[in-house]
Design an enzyme around this catalytic site. Sequence first.
Site, PDB file in Angstrom:
ATOM      1  N   TYR A 142       0.818  -1.214   0.000  1.00  0.00           N
ATOM      2  CA  TYR A 142       0.000   0.000   0.000  1.00  0.00           C
ATOM      3  C   TYR A 142       0.850   1.261   0.000  1.00  0.00           C
ATOM      4  O   TYR A 142       0.393   2.314  -0.452  1.00  0.00           O
ATOM      5  CB  TYR A 142      -0.907   0.042   1.233  1.00  0.00           C
ATOM      6  CG  TYR A 142      -2.240  -0.647   1.077  1.00  0.00           C
ATOM      7  CD1 TYR A 142      -2.323  -1.950   0.629  1.00  0.00           C
ATOM      8  CD2 TYR A 142      -3.421   0.029   1.394  1.00  0.00           C
ATOM      9  CE1 TYR A 142      -3.544  -2.577   0.510  1.00  0.00           C
ATOM     10  CE2 TYR A 142      -4.642  -0.588   1.280  1.00  0.00           C
ATOM     11  CZ  TYR A 142      -4.708  -1.899   0.832  1.00  0.00           C
ATOM     12  OH  TYR A 142      -5.923  -2.503   0.722  1.00  0.00           O
ATOM     13  N   LYS A 193       3.359 -15.200   1.899  1.00  0.00           N
ATOM     14  CA  LYS A 193       3.504 -15.899   0.615  1.00  0.00           C
ATOM     15  C   LYS A 193       4.998 -16.163   0.431  1.00  0.00           C
ATOM     16  O   LYS A 193       5.606 -15.774  -0.567  1.00  0.00           O
ATOM     17  CB  LYS A 193       2.910 -15.022  -0.507  1.00  0.00           C
ATOM     18  CG  LYS A 193       2.815 -15.724  -1.853  1.00  0.00           C
ATOM     19  CD  LYS A 193       1.745 -16.798  -1.937  1.00  0.00           C
ATOM     20  CE  LYS A 193       1.838 -17.548  -3.245  1.00  0.00           C
ATOM     21  NZ  LYS A 193       0.907 -18.704  -3.324  1.00  0.00           N
ATOM     22  N   ASP A 225      -2.838 -18.153   0.119  1.00  0.00           N
ATOM     23  CA  ASP A 225      -3.868 -18.842  -0.677  1.00  0.00           C
ATOM     24  C   ASP A 225      -4.500 -19.962   0.146  1.00  0.00           C
ATOM     25  O   ASP A 225      -5.725 -20.120   0.194  1.00  0.00           O
ATOM     26  CB  ASP A 225      -3.298 -19.358  -2.012  1.00  0.00           C
ATOM     27  CG  ASP A 225      -1.998 -20.120  -1.872  1.00  0.00           C
ATOM     28  OD1 ASP A 225      -1.401 -20.125  -0.778  1.00  0.00           O
ATOM     29  OD2 ASP A 225      -1.566 -20.732  -2.876  1.00  0.00           O
ATOM     30  N   ASP A 249      -6.119  -7.042   4.154  1.00  0.00           N
ATOM     31  CA  ASP A 249      -7.297  -6.412   3.553  1.00  0.00           C
ATOM     32  C   ASP A 249      -8.232  -7.491   3.017  1.00  0.00           C
ATOM     33  O   ASP A 249      -9.438  -7.494   3.274  1.00  0.00           O
ATOM     34  CB  ASP A 249      -6.852  -5.477   2.422  1.00  0.00           C
ATOM     35  CG  ASP A 249      -8.025  -4.798   1.746  1.00  0.00           C
ATOM     36  OD1 ASP A 249      -8.918  -4.323   2.453  1.00  0.00           O
ATOM     37  OD2 ASP A 249      -8.034  -4.755   0.494  1.00  0.00           O
ATOM     38  N   ASP A 253     -11.904  -9.244   4.926  1.00  0.00           N
ATOM     39  CA  ASP A 253     -13.236  -9.255   4.301  1.00  0.00           C
ATOM     40  C   ASP A 253     -13.802 -10.672   4.278  1.00  0.00           C
ATOM     41  O   ASP A 253     -14.994 -10.882   4.540  1.00  0.00           O
ATOM     42  CB  ASP A 253     -13.189  -8.717   2.860  1.00  0.00           C
ATOM     43  CG  ASP A 253     -13.502  -7.226   2.787  1.00  0.00           C
ATOM     44  OD1 ASP A 253     -13.264  -6.524   3.792  1.00  0.00           O
ATOM     45  OD2 ASP A 253     -13.966  -6.763   1.727  1.00  0.00           O
TER      46      ASP A 253
END
Length: 359
Positions: A142, A193, A225, A249, A253
Site C-alpha cells: 500500500y 507468501k 492462498d 485487507d 473481508d
Amino acid sequence: MAHYRITLLPGDGIGPEIMAVAVDVLKRVGQQLEIQFEFQEALMGGAAIDATGNPLPAETLEACRNSDAVLLAAIGGTKWDSLPNDQRPERGLLGLRAGLGLFANLRPAQILPQLVDASTLKREVVEGVDIMVVRELTGGIYFGQPRGIFAAETGEKRGVNTMVYSESEIDRIGRVAFETARKRSKRLCSVDKSNVLEVSQLWRDRITQLSQEYPDVELSHLYVDNAAMQLLRYPKQFDTIVTGNLFGDILSDAAAMLTGSIGMLPSASLGASGPGVFEPVHGSAPDIAGQDKANPIAQVLSAAMMLRYGLNEPEAAHRIEQAVLKVLDQGDRTGDIMSAGMNLLGCRAMGVAIVKALG
Ligand code: IPM
Ligand code: MG
C-alpha cells in the site's frame, strides 16, 4: 470524572446516520459511568472533497492528532469514483492511517449466536467462530516505493507497486499480534507468501524469531492462498491471524463474511502512542444512504472498541456490547440481518433500542 476529546469523522453515505446512533450510545453510557465526552466533528472523504477539494484537510488531521480517540464512520461513493487516484476519498483514509502512525489494525470476526443463520456457510462450520485478524496497516504494498504508472521504453505503460517490509515494521506488528493472542486463546497464525516472495521470507523469519519471546503462544504459518481456503473450510481452527497490509485487507473481508453480516463488525487501528481510529469494517453503502435503513451496530461496536482499546474504559465497552446482544436477543433487526419472525427496525429505531437496553 474522566473526560475525553473525541474527533468524529461521519464521512459519506450512511456515515452520518450511524454516527448519530453511536454518539447517543456513548452519551448514555457516559452518563451512567461518569465519563464525559467532548465531541468535535471534522470533514473527511467525499464530504471533505466537496467542501475543500481534499479528502483529508490539514485541519482534520490536526484535530485527530489533538484528540484522545477518533471515531470514523465510512467514506467513499460512486460520486467520487472517477477522480484521479490521489484525490479519491480512500486517499484520505490512507493519509489518516499514515499521519497518525496507525500500524496495527485489529479486525475481530465473531459469530453471534443470534445471527448464525445469517451466514452463507453452514451452521456447523461457523457456529462459535471467533477470529481476530491483526493486519499491518502502514506498510507493505500500500505504501512501498516506487509506485506509479510509468512509460516503459517499449512505448507502453507499466503500473508499479512495491511490496516492502523492514525488520522493525514486522517486529512491531508481530508484537501486537503475540500480545493479542496472549489475551485470547494463545494461538497465532502468521499468513504470508514466502514460497514466492522474499518480503514474505523475511516476514516469516522475524515472526518465528519473535515467537521465542512468547513461548506461551502457539505459532503456525500459512501461505495466503491456503489461509483463504482454510477460512472457508474450517474457520474454527483460527484464533489470532497476523498478516501484512494487502493480505490482511483481503482476508479480513473473507473473515467478516463468515459472520453473515459485514454490518456488525467493528475495527480498531492503533499506533505506538497517540489516538487510535475506530471504524466499522463495512463501507458507506450509498445505495441506502439517507433512508434510515442502515445497520448502526458496527458503528456502535466500534465505539465500544474505542472505549476498550483507545480509552481504557473496559466497563463502558462491556456495557455497550451487552446492550447490543440484548437487542438482538429481543429479536430487533435491521434489514441486512432480518429473518422471519423478527422485528424490523430502521437505523434510528435500532439506536433507540440500544440506548434503552443500556438501562
Ligand atoms: C479497508 C478498505 C481500505 C483498505 C480502502 C477503502 C482504502 O478496504 O479498510 O479494508 O484497502 O485498506
Ligand atoms: Mg478492505
